[in-house]
Design a protein around this motif. Sequence first.
Motif, PDB file in Angstrom:
ATOM      1  N   GLU A 195       0.831  -1.213   0.000  1.00 17.81           N
ATOM      2  CA  GLU A 195       0.000   0.000   0.000  1.00 17.81           C
ATOM      3  C   GLU A 195       0.859   1.254   0.000  1.00 17.81           C
ATOM      4  O   GLU A 195       0.581   2.226  -0.721  1.00 17.81           O
ATOM      5  CB  GLU A 195      -0.932   0.007   1.223  1.00 17.81           C
ATOM      6  CG  GLU A 195      -2.004  -1.064   1.209  1.00 17.81           C
ATOM      7  CD  GLU A 195      -1.472  -2.447   1.606  1.00 17.81           C
ATOM      8  OE1 GLU A 195      -0.308  -2.539   2.096  1.00 17.81           O
ATOM      9  OE2 GLU A 195      -2.198  -3.425   1.421  1.00 17.81           O
ATOM     10  N   SER A 196       1.930   1.250   0.797  1.00 15.16           N
ATOM     11  CA  SER A 196       2.757   2.459   0.900  1.00 15.16           C
ATOM     12  C   SER A 196       3.576   2.701  -0.359  1.00 15.16           C
ATOM     13  O   SER A 196       3.938   3.845  -0.656  1.00 15.16           O
ATOM     14  CB  SER A 196       3.687   2.356   2.112  1.00 15.16           C
ATOM     15  OG  SER A 196       4.683   1.357   1.916  1.00 15.16           O
ATOM     16  N   TRP A 236      -0.203 -11.007   1.331  1.00 14.32           N
ATOM     17  CA  TRP A 236       0.063 -10.082   0.222  1.00 14.32           C
ATOM     18  C   TRP A 236       0.134 -10.837  -1.102  1.00 14.32           C
ATOM     19  O   TRP A 236      -0.458 -10.436  -2.104  1.00 14.32           O
ATOM     20  CB  TRP A 236       1.388  -9.345   0.470  1.00 14.32           C
ATOM     21  CG  TRP A 236       1.337  -8.315   1.558  1.00 14.32           C
ATOM     22  CD1 TRP A 236       0.228  -7.691   2.041  1.00 14.32           C
ATOM     23  CD2 TRP A 236       2.454  -7.799   2.292  1.00 14.32           C
ATOM     24  NE1 TRP A 236       0.574  -6.809   3.036  1.00 14.32           N
ATOM     25  CE2 TRP A 236       1.939  -6.851   3.214  1.00 14.32           C
ATOM     26  CE3 TRP A 236       3.821  -8.047   2.282  1.00 14.32           C
ATOM     27  CZ2 TRP A 236       2.770  -6.145   4.093  1.00 14.32           C
ATOM     28  CZ3 TRP A 236       4.644  -7.348   3.160  1.00 14.32           C
ATOM     29  CH2 TRP A 236       4.124  -6.413   4.049  1.00 14.32           C
TER      30      TRP A 236
END
Length: 616
Positions: free
Chosen positions: A186-187, A280
């Motif tokens: 996400e980052s 993930w």
Amino acid sequence: MTKTLPQILQAGVQRALTELYGVDGSSEEITLQTTRREFAGEYTVVTFPLTRLARKKPDEIAEDLGQYLKANLAEVADFNVIKGFLNLVISDAYWSDFLLTAAIQEDYGQSPARDETVVVEFSSPNTNKPLHLGHVRNILLGWSASQLLAKAGYNVKRVQIINDRGIAICKSMLAWQRYSDGATPESTGQKPDHFVGDYYVLFEQKFQEEYQQWQATEVAQQVLAQHAKAEQTPAEFFKGFSKKYFNDYSELGQAAKQMLLDWEAGETETVALWRKMNAWVYAGFEETYARLGVTFDKLYYESETYVLGKDMVELGLEKGAFLAREDGSIYADLTDAKLSEKTLMRADGTSIYITQDLGTARLRYDDFGAKRMIYVVADEQNHHFATLFELLKRLEEPYAAGLFHLSYGMVDLPTGRMKSREGTVVDADDLMNEVIHEATIASQERDATSELSTEEQKAIIRQIGMAALKFHIIKVGPQKRMTFDPKESVDMQGQTGPYVQNAYVRTRAVWRKAGELDLSAAADYRDLAPAERELINQLYAFPALVRDAAEALDPSVVAMYCYELAKSLHKFWHDHSILSAESPAAVAFRLQLCKAVGNTLSAGMNLLGIEVPERM
């Protein structure tokens, strides 16, 4: 059950032999094959095997049989004899009736349901990297094989075993732990499986840096002096020493192996990291599978199955199928089956990879009751599966006779083999993006869908790009090793998916243009053009071709069938009018012919996992 045309002809030849020569001809002695394209006819009787029964020359037998079949079988309109081969011309009436009653049906080619379940295992990736080109070939073969089996009437269960444990996974975990500074998919805005895969590559880079530095140390020079062969250069020695270095000297190697031990011991923080990074990867896999149009009925995880099989090994030991060594390890002597000895349990009681496979096979039988299981795995594992199947046979497992390894050749790039650790793979997502990009360019050049909405245009372009990719891979027979050239795969001409799609689109376009027409006059159309006969003859071959391809587990046969059918349709389209044909009967018949061809192209491409658009 309605007899097929070959069955009708074969029975007719048997009757002819009895009535003409007073002999009984068995089905084994009557050879029927498709007629070569340069001769008139659809089926050929080979008369040479019949000379013993009829006691006449092949040409004379062929002439006798031809006259008899033409007089007694409504299906036979004419015949010709070429050097002892009897070529039979099937009547226009037969082909016309077949088209309007059978080939026109939406489910044409579907075999009746069988009371038999088949498990097909494919994909089965590792959770340390995204799916790549090699996986794509595996997935497309597995999906197409399962589609073929379902079309042939089998109850198919699609499964995969996800390799979610082991040292490779720990390498990704350790690299993220040390070098990520807390970064997440996400980052960083990365697709999550690509994010994890980058850390697998980073581990290898860091390991190589460490290894290069170590080679200059005094310890390394001592190792070189003690173990290098006289003819070896230092570079050659250290290239072959990297695995030993990883296990015995590398700090990174020791840390990765300790992480694996911690995971096996259930250490809380290690397991938590493992779960997070695997989650993930699973999210990324699901996105890729959705783009490929693939689903599974059940997922198996190595972390849950690696302890399976121990009971089966103990049972084999009790039955005398397996043997124990002095150190306590258990093995099978498979030399009488032209295989080697195979260790099944280590001396410390731990299992190895094949032990897990034994247990997983039993688990799938318990889950589905399937006595037939197909493993789609590259040919590098041929020996492994030959060993596995022999072990299950010796254990007298009820499904042992139904095991099959769908072995396929590896995929190379024009630059050589792909290597995940070095980051020289073609990721599945990048590959799909590339072919869709090429399809976008081609669509802009043609400007054939400009009247559609942007979303509709994007959907069609995606279908075209994915067809180019899938067809390019599937049309190669499974056993052949292939070199994948991304530029060649997106060629929109020749033996390509878009070429077949365009044939389907033409069939849909003519129906849209026709509007609401009375098609009942089609039954009055009896004088078929050669191109119409050829198309109908190709349609007739579809069900048997699907059944044969299903049994052979070879979807490339279907790919080439679709190409040949599309080619015939394009030629027919060029040479013959449809909506402006010479009579209402011809218009109605040719519309029905287009519909049948379109349905069959759609069905055939669906077996390959390829969508066909309504426009392109």
